[in-house]
Design a protein around this motif. Sequence first.
Motif, PDB file in Angstrom:
ATOM      1  N   LYS A  23     -21.820  -2.286   5.307  1.00 47.99           N
ATOM      2  CA  LYS A  23     -21.634  -0.642   5.862  1.00 47.99           C
ATOM      3  C   LYS A  23     -22.156  -1.082   7.388  1.00 47.99           C
ATOM      4  CE  LYS A  23     -23.291   2.273   1.708  1.00 47.99           C
ATOM      5  NZ  LYS A  23     -24.105   3.145   1.558  1.00 47.99           N
ATOM      6  N   VAL A  24     -22.986  -1.955   7.826  1.00 47.06           N
ATOM      7  CA  VAL A  24     -23.353  -2.011   9.388  1.00 47.06           C
ATOM      8  C   VAL A  24     -21.769  -2.505   9.982  1.00 47.06           C
ATOM      9  CG1 VAL A  24     -24.278  -3.041  11.433  1.00 47.06           C
ATOM     10  CG2 VAL A  24     -25.828  -2.509   9.111  1.00 47.06           C
ATOM     11  N   ALA A  25     -21.249  -3.458   9.044  1.00 46.42           N
ATOM     12  CA  ALA A  25     -19.839  -4.292   9.983  1.00 46.42           C
ATOM     13  C   ALA A  25     -18.820  -3.303  10.361  1.00 46.42           C
ATOM     14  CB  ALA A  25     -19.579  -5.509   9.135  1.00 46.42           C
ATOM     15  N   THR A  26     -18.855  -2.366   8.643  1.00 48.27           N
ATOM     16  CA  THR A  26     -17.780  -1.007   9.367  1.00 48.27           C
ATOM     17  C   THR A  26     -17.691  -0.395   9.950  1.00 48.27           C
ATOM     18  OG1 THR A  26     -17.177  -1.377   6.469  1.00 48.27           O
ATOM     19  CG2 THR A  26     -17.234   0.163   7.362  1.00 48.27           C
ATOM     20  N   GLY A  27     -19.392   0.035  10.424  1.00 45.89           N
ATOM     21  CA  GLY A  27     -19.687   1.046  11.457  1.00 45.89           C
ATOM     22  C   GLY A  27     -19.527   0.293  12.660  1.00 45.89           C
ATOM     23  N   PHE A  28     -19.432  -0.648  13.310  1.00 49.17           N
ATOM     24  CA  PHE A  28     -19.792  -1.178  14.646  1.00 49.17           C
ATOM     25  C   PHE A  28     -18.033  -1.915  14.547  1.00 49.17           C
ATOM     26  CE2 PHE A  28     -19.234  -5.756  16.350  1.00 49.17           C
ATOM     27  CZ  PHE A  28     -19.411  -5.303  17.939  1.00 49.17           C
ATOM     28  N   ILE A  29     -17.282  -2.364  14.155  1.00 50.58           N
ATOM     29  CA  ILE A  29     -15.133  -2.114  13.496  1.00 50.58           C
ATOM     30  C   ILE A  29     -14.553  -1.037  14.284  1.00 50.58           C
ATOM     31  CG2 ILE A  29     -13.358  -3.569  13.330  1.00 50.58           C
ATOM     32  CD1 ILE A  29     -14.909  -5.512  11.912  1.00 50.58           C
ATOM     33  N   GLY A  30     -15.657   0.189  13.174  1.00 54.16           N
ATOM     34  CA  GLY A  30     -15.079   1.844  13.216  1.00 54.16           C
ATOM     35  C   GLY A  30     -15.137   1.808  14.960  1.00 54.16           C
ATOM     36  N   ASP A  31     -16.444   1.668  15.131  1.00 51.75           N
ATOM     37  CA  ASP A  31     -16.495   1.903  16.249  1.00 51.75           C
ATOM     38  C   ASP A  31     -16.399   1.624  17.936  1.00 51.75           C
ATOM     39  OD1 ASP A  31     -18.432   3.426  15.098  1.00 51.75           O
ATOM     40  OD2 ASP A  31     -20.126   3.065  15.972  1.00 51.75           O
ATOM     41  N   LEU A  32     -15.818   0.435  17.980  1.00 51.57           N
ATOM     42  CA  LEU A  32     -15.501  -0.792  18.682  1.00 51.57           C
ATOM     43  C   LEU A  32     -13.266   0.067  18.456  1.00 51.57           C
ATOM     44  CD1 LEU A  32     -15.713  -4.489  18.233  1.00 51.57           C
ATOM     45  CD2 LEU A  32     -15.612  -3.288  20.353  1.00 51.57           C
ATOM     46  N   ILE A  33     -13.017   0.122  17.956  1.00 50.20           N
ATOM     47  CA  ILE A  33     -10.966   0.480  17.161  1.00 50.20           C
ATOM     48  C   ILE A  33     -11.486   2.011  17.615  1.00 50.20           C
ATOM     49  CG2 ILE A  33      -9.643   0.428  16.090  1.00 50.20           C
ATOM     50  CD1 ILE A  33     -10.520  -2.480  16.814  1.00 50.20           C
ATOM     51  N   ASN A  34     -12.501   2.970  17.334  1.00 43.18           N
ATOM     52  CA  ASN A  34     -12.125   4.315  17.895  1.00 43.18           C
ATOM     53  C   ASN A  34     -13.192   4.807  19.415  1.00 43.18           C
ATOM     54  OD1 ASN A  34     -10.754   4.940  15.337  1.00 43.18           O
ATOM     55  ND2 ASN A  34     -12.572   4.906  14.439  1.00 43.18           N
ATOM     56  N   GLY A  35     -12.633   3.470  20.041  1.00 38.96           N
ATOM     57  CA  GLY A  35     -13.825   4.052  21.779  1.00 38.96           C
ATOM     58  C   GLY A  35     -14.640   4.188  21.423  1.00 38.96           C
ATOM     59  N   HIS A  36     -15.839   3.905  20.774  1.00 40.64           N
ATOM     60  CA  HIS A  36     -17.148   5.206  20.426  1.00 40.64           C
ATOM     61  C   HIS A  36     -17.977   3.976  21.071  1.00 40.64           C
ATOM     62  CE1 HIS A  36     -15.472   8.286  18.726  1.00 40.64           C
ATOM     63  NE2 HIS A  36     -15.561   7.448  17.337  1.00 40.64           N
ATOM     64  N   THR A  37     -17.372   3.040  21.181  1.00 43.45           N
ATOM     65  CA  THR A  37     -18.398   1.146  21.445  1.00 43.45           C
ATOM     66  C   THR A  37     -17.649   0.434  22.831  1.00 43.45           C
ATOM     67  OG1 THR A  37     -20.030   1.430  20.218  1.00 43.45           O
ATOM     68  CG2 THR A  37     -20.279  -0.625  21.687  1.00 43.45           C
ATOM     69  N   LYS A  38     -17.955   0.620  23.956  1.00 42.27           N
ATOM     70  CA  LYS A  38     -17.338  -0.062  24.354  1.00 42.27           C
ATOM     71  C   LYS A  38     -17.794  -1.070  25.372  1.00 42.27           C
ATOM     72  CE  LYS A  38     -12.876   2.755  24.999  1.00 42.27           C
ATOM     73  NZ  LYS A  38     -12.105   3.810  25.888  1.00 42.27           N
ATOM     74  N   GLN A  39     -19.410  -0.412  26.169  1.00 44.57           N
ATOM     75  CA  GLN A  39     -20.125  -1.044  26.971  1.00 44.57           C
ATOM     76  C   GLN A  39     -20.496  -2.270  26.821  1.00 44.57           C
ATOM     77  OE1 GLN A  39     -20.844   0.299  30.258  1.00 44.57           O
ATOM     78  NE2 GLN A  39     -19.626   1.923  29.556  1.00 44.57           N
ATOM     79  N   ALA A  40     -20.623  -3.087  27.373  1.00 42.19           N
ATOM     80  CA  ALA A  40     -21.101  -4.696  26.878  1.00 42.19           C
ATOM     81  C   ALA A  40     -21.929  -4.887  26.229  1.00 42.19           C
ATOM     82  CB  ALA A  40     -20.974  -5.696  27.959  1.00 42.19           C
ATOM     83  N   GLU A  41     -23.290  -3.835  27.022  1.00 42.49           N
ATOM     84  CA  GLU A  41     -24.389  -4.569  25.890  1.00 42.49           C
ATOM     85  C   GLU A  41     -24.314  -3.842  24.794  1.00 42.49           C
ATOM     86  OE1 GLU A  41     -26.780  -6.461  26.910  1.00 42.49           O
ATOM     87  OE2 GLU A  41     -25.421  -6.956  29.084  1.00 42.49           O
ATOM     88  N   ASP A  42     -23.865  -2.873  25.033  1.00 49.97           N
ATOM     89  CA  ASP A  42     -23.542  -1.968  23.089  1.00 49.97           C
ATOM     90  C   ASP A  42     -23.748  -2.956  22.531  1.00 49.97           C
ATOM     91  OD1 ASP A  42     -25.072   0.217  24.496  1.00 49.97           O
ATOM     92  OD2 ASP A  42     -23.373   1.101  24.581  1.00 49.97           O
ATOM     93  N   VAL A  43     -21.982  -3.620  23.018  1.00 46.97           N
ATOM     94  CA  VAL A  43     -21.332  -4.673  22.033  1.00 46.97           C
ATOM     95  C   VAL A  43     -21.564  -5.594  21.799  1.00 46.97           C
ATOM     96  CG1 VAL A  43     -18.942  -5.722  21.956  1.00 46.97           C
ATOM     97  CG2 VAL A  43     -18.917  -3.254  22.682  1.00 46.97           C
ATOM     98  N   ARG A  44     -22.540  -5.834  22.732  1.00 46.79           N
ATOM     99  CA  ARG A  44     -23.725  -7.766  22.638  1.00 46.79           C
ATOM    100  C   ARG A  44     -24.664  -7.295  20.906  1.00 46.79           C
ATOM    101  NH1 ARG A  44     -24.214  -8.849  27.212  1.00 46.79           N
ATOM    102  NH2 ARG A  44     -22.978  -9.897  27.816  1.00 46.79           N
ATOM    103  N   GLY A  45     -25.353  -6.455  21.378  1.00 45.22           N
ATOM    104  CA  GLY A  45     -26.125  -6.120  21.141  1.00 45.22           C
ATOM    105  C   GLY A  45     -25.639  -5.781  19.053  1.00 45.22           C
ATOM    106  N   ARG A  46     -24.781  -4.716  18.916  1.00 44.37           N
ATOM    107  CA  ARG A  46     -24.572  -5.001  17.923  1.00 44.37           C
ATOM    108  C   ARG A  46     -23.749  -5.560  17.205  1.00 44.37           C
ATOM    109  NH1 ARG A  46     -21.332   0.840  17.223  1.00 44.37           N
ATOM    110  NH2 ARG A  46     -22.100   0.506  15.086  1.00 44.37           N
ATOM    111  N   ALA A  47     -23.206  -6.671  17.453  1.00 44.49           N
ATOM    112  CA  ALA A  47     -22.865  -8.237  17.695  1.00 44.49           C
ATOM    113  C   ALA A  47     -23.842  -8.307  17.142  1.00 44.49           C
ATOM    114  CB  ALA A  47     -21.727  -8.611  18.258  1.00 44.49           C
ATOM    115  N   ALA A  48     -24.381  -9.072  17.605  1.00 45.42           N
ATOM    116  CA  ALA A  48     -25.452  -9.574  17.147  1.00 45.42           C
ATOM    117  C   ALA A  48     -26.609  -9.410  16.585  1.00 45.42           C
ATOM    118  CB  ALA A  48     -26.757  -9.406  18.504  1.00 45.42           C
ATOM    119  N   GLU A  49     -26.622  -8.133  15.749  1.00 42.24           N
ATOM    120  CA  GLU A  49     -26.792  -7.472  14.368  1.00 42.24           C
ATOM    121  C   GLU A  49     -26.643  -8.242  13.499  1.00 42.24           C
ATOM    122  OE1 GLU A  49     -27.068  -3.392  14.200  1.00 42.24           O
ATOM    123  OE2 GLU A  49     -28.170  -3.011  15.768  1.00 42.24           O
ATOM    124  N   LEU A  50     -25.126  -8.954  13.772  1.00 42.19           N
ATOM    125  CA  LEU A  50     -23.919  -9.294  12.619  1.00 42.19           C
ATOM    126  C   LEU A  50     -23.965 -10.771  12.677  1.00 42.19           C
ATOM    127  CD1 LEU A  50     -21.347  -6.914  12.989  1.00 42.19           C
ATOM    128  CD2 LEU A  50     -23.021  -6.467  10.682  1.00 42.19           C
TER     129      LEU A  50
END
Length: 181
Positions: A23-50
């Motif tokens: 669910k976390v992975a789906t949320g992260f990738i969905g947010d990336l693809i749909n443009g909701h998460t673009k900021q480097a720090e947000d992306v880095r943090g969410r990727a680290a969670e996975l």
Amino acid sequence: RMVGTLIALALERTLAPELADQKVATGFIGDLINGHTKQAEDVRGRAAELGIDLAQGCAFVLARATPRKAVSENWRGRLVLVIERVARSLNPQVVTAQVDRPGLQAGEVYVLLPSSEAATIAKAAQMIREELEASLDEFNFTVGFGRITSEPGELYRAGQEALLAVNVAEASDSGNLLSFE
């Protein structure tokens, strides 16, 4: 009957962490693809969670499946399982997610593959396409992949490149595997 219930509960408890991670992975990738998460720090943090280290480089592979005939209701789940099985055989740190976009009848599964080598990404895309064609013959498939990036702020672009590669492959009849270059 009671034993069956106990076994089902034990299985559910065993799978709960994996389902939560998915669910976390789906949320992260969905947010990336749909443009909701673009900021480097947000992306880095969410990727680290996975457990994904973006510094080594990552790319997206996108597999799109379109049914050729009537299929069962759970076809998208089967699609994800086939893709995940292949992707994890190449790299256990891979993250897969089905991403729903408005108006899309096809199933789309994005694979975030940690790798700094273009040949590895191309091989993964090829293997995913081959396995899909061998396992799910009631669909048409198109697989595309974007360029590798090690910049968290560029991961959105990498996902859009994979989407563009799939769209171009379908529109131009250039085959069912295309890279963004």
